[in-house]
Scaffold this motif. Structure first.
Motif, PDB file in Angstrom:
ATOM      1  N   THR A  14     -29.839  -2.355  35.324  1.00  0.00           N
ATOM      2  CA  THR A  14     -29.427  -2.345  33.916  1.00  0.00           C
ATOM      3  C   THR A  14     -29.407  -0.904  33.418  1.00  0.00           C
ATOM      4  O   THR A  14     -29.997   0.000  34.035  1.00  0.00           O
ATOM      5  CB  THR A  14     -30.396  -3.151  33.056  1.00  0.00           C
ATOM      6  N   TYR A  49     -22.620  -5.448  28.771  1.00  0.00           N
ATOM      7  CA  TYR A  49     -23.747  -4.779  29.412  1.00  0.00           C
ATOM      8  C   TYR A  49     -23.237  -3.923  30.576  1.00  0.00           C
ATOM      9  O   TYR A  49     -22.356  -4.333  31.337  1.00  0.00           O
ATOM     10  CB  TYR A  49     -24.766  -5.782  29.924  1.00  0.00           C
ATOM     11  N   TYR A  51     -24.007  -1.781  34.117  1.00  0.00           N
ATOM     12  CA  TYR A  51     -24.871  -1.809  35.289  1.00  0.00           C
ATOM     13  C   TYR A  51     -24.496  -0.658  36.215  1.00  0.00           C
ATOM     14  O   TYR A  51     -23.318  -0.295  36.346  1.00  0.00           O
ATOM     15  CB  TYR A  51     -24.736  -3.144  36.030  1.00  0.00           C
TER      16      TYR A  51
END
Length: 289
Positions: A14, A49, A51
């Motif tokens: 993350t 999100y 990564y």
């Protein structure tokens, strides 16, 4: 290989986990992603999100270290994109620029220390000032608004262009010079004017009419006059060291009862490329009467 498919040998991190490992903040990572400097390995389309892969940590840490040198992001992109000895060469070039700037700032600090402590007369003794008569001249000129950090490159390029043009205008007829019509610093952009004397006024005007528009090349007839000047070395030409020479000429002219009649100028009488740091190359001058 499993029934579900190939095993990912590098689990994704993350942005928070990657930030901790790379010593960069999530805010910095988002900026570097926008600039294409450190692109996430994957962005979830639904959540947004970001990564990263573990093997991107080394590049991220390199970016962080280069930022500690105050290296602009554009130059960081060049360094990390080059790799190997090419990257090391780019770093060397950047650091040489930094050291030159620091040397200039150190010289300016020494000059200001002397000025603030009232020792300007001692400092002026470093510069021998006199007056020279200059003949009338026909000059090809190119002007530009420029800040101090861009000035050396522009001066060299513009004088090269004008000297090339002078071949079609009877040849170069005197030392090239640069006139500062207003202050050039990191906050003020002039303008500055590069000038090359030429032998044939009619040919110069014809050349400017045909080719002068892209860079606003003009022809000017400069009358004969007098210049108060001091001769300085190649090392002293660098900004801000040159400021001390200009102020020394100003104070000398005032002490001699002379009136300044025009903007200051730098007259380049030597081969810049062949000169060493200690060689005289330039007269810092003021028109006077």
């Amino acid at each position: 290989m499993t029934e579900e498919g190939p095993v990912d040998p590098q689990p994704l991190l993350t942005i928070g986990a990657f930030a901790a490992r790379s010593r960069l903040s999530p805010k910095a990572l988002r900026l570097y992603a926008r600039l294409g400097l450190l692109t996430p390995a994957e962005v979830d389309e639904a959540s947004g999100y970001r990564y990263y892969r573990a093997d991107q940590v080394e590049r991220a840490r390199l970016v962080a270290l280069l930022r500690q040198l105050d290296m602009p992001l554009a130059r960081i992109a060049e360094v990390v994109g080059a790799g190997g000895t090419a990257a090391a060469g780019l770093l060397d070039a950047y650091w040489a620029d930094v050291e030159a700037r620091i040397a200039g700032q150190r010289a300016l600090a020494a000059y200001l220390r002397g000025r603030l402590s009232g020792r300007t007369s001692e400092m002026d003794e470093m510069f021998a000032v006199d007056v020279v008569e200059v003949p009338g001249q026909v000059v090809l000129t190119e002007s530009r608004h420029t800040l101090a950090d861009e000035l050396p490159t522009w001066i060299g390029a513009s004088l090269d262009r004008l000297e090339a043009a002078a071949r079609d205008c009877g040849g170069v007829a005197g030392a090239p010079y640069v006139v500062y019509h207003s202050e050039v610093s990191m906050e003020s952009d002039g303008p500055a004017e590069s000038c090359v004397p030429v032998a044939d006024e009619a040919a110069a005007r014809a050349w400017a009419e045909r080719h002068g528009a892209p860079r606003a090349v003009r022809v000017r007839v400069e009358p004969a006059g007098r210049l108060a000047r001091t001769r300085i070395t190649k090392a002293q030409v660098a900004h801000p060291q040159i400021l001390a020479a200009f102020e020394a000429v100003e104070r000398w002219a005032a002490a001699e009862g002379l009136t300044v009649t025009g903007p200051c100028r730098e007259v380049y009488f030597a081969d810049w490329a062949a000169a060493g740091p200690g060689d005289p190359v330039c007269d810092v001058s003021l028109p006077v009467r």
